[in-house]
Design a protein around this motif. Structure first.
Motif, short mmCIF file in Angstrom:
data_model
loop_
_atom_site.label_atom_id
_atom_site.label_comp_id
_atom_site.label_asym_id
_atom_site.label_seq_id
_atom_site.Cartn_x
_atom_site.Cartn_y
_atom_site.Cartn_z
N LEU A 189 29.65 6.38 25.97
CA LEU A 189 30.01 5.06 26.48
C LEU A 189 31.48 5.02 26.88
O LEU A 189 31.83 4.46 27.92
N ALA A 190 32.35 5.61 26.09
CA ALA A 190 33.77 5.68 26.45
C ALA A 190 33.93 6.45 27.77
O ALA A 190 34.67 6.02 28.66
N ASN A 191 33.23 7.57 27.90
CA ASN A 191 33.30 8.35 29.14
C ASN A 191 32.77 7.55 30.33
O ASN A 191 33.34 7.61 31.42
N LEU A 192 31.71 6.79 30.12
CA LEU A 192 31.15 5.97 31.20
C LEU A 192 32.16 4.90 31.62
O LEU A 192 32.34 4.64 32.82
N MET A 193 32.83 4.27 30.67
CA MET A 193 33.82 3.24 31.02
C MET A 193 34.99 3.85 31.81
O MET A 193 35.44 3.25 32.79
N TRP A 194 35.48 5.03 31.41
CA TRP A 194 36.53 5.70 32.19
C TRP A 194 36.02 5.95 33.62
O TRP A 194 36.73 5.71 34.59
N TYR A 195 34.79 6.44 33.73
CA TYR A 195 34.21 6.72 35.04
C TYR A 195 34.11 5.45 35.88
O TYR A 195 34.41 5.46 37.08
N MET A 196 33.69 4.36 35.26
CA MET A 196 33.55 3.09 35.99
C MET A 196 34.90 2.61 36.52
O MET A 196 34.99 2.08 37.64
N MET B 187 35.58 2.55 40.75
CA MET B 187 35.40 1.20 41.27
C MET B 187 35.95 1.12 42.70
O MET B 187 36.98 1.71 43.00
N GLU B 188 35.23 0.39 43.53
CA GLU B 188 35.60 0.28 44.93
C GLU B 188 36.26 -1.06 45.20
O GLU B 188 35.60 -2.06 45.47
N VAL B 189 37.58 -1.06 45.09
CA VAL B 189 38.40 -2.24 45.37
C VAL B 189 39.66 -1.77 46.10
O VAL B 189 40.03 -0.61 46.03
N GLU B 190 40.30 -2.71 46.80
CA GLU B 190 41.54 -2.36 47.49
C GLU B 190 42.64 -2.00 46.49
O GLU B 190 43.40 -1.08 46.70
#
Length: 95
Positions: A20-27, A31-34
């Motif tokens: 879950l920690a790895n998934l949050m780092w990945y997220m 993330m696609e934002v300016e």
């Protein structure tokens, strides 16, 4: 942002499953934002079928929801903070 050395507090290491920690780092990284805010917020909620994740940032508003099947879901709020030299994952109450 967030492309630097990464740290987790002892509390996060003890209570958040590593996947879950790895998934949050990945997220955060994907993330696609300016522009990414220095503060990323994850609200984690247990579901009967697994983990519900809400990922948000305040400046340039962003919100993403994800459900993941698992047996080790948690109920908590996690912050990921970037201070330019490193990034830290910590519980909201540790802030």
């Amino acid at each position: 942002m967030f492309n630097n050395q990464k740290f987790l507090t002892c509390g996060v290491m003890a209570e958040i499953p590593s996947w879950l920690a790895n998934l949050m780092w990945y997220m955060v990284l994907t993330m696609e934002v300016e522009k990414k805010d220095y503060l990323q917020v994850f609200t984690l909620t247990k579901l009967p079928t697994g983990q519900h994740i809400i990922h948000e940032q305040e400046q340039q508003p962003y919100r993403y929801r994800l459900d993941v099947s698992c047996d080790d879901a948690v109920d908590t709020k996690v912050f990921v903070i970037d201070n330019l030299t490193h990034s830290t994952m910590l519980f909201s109450e540790e802030y």
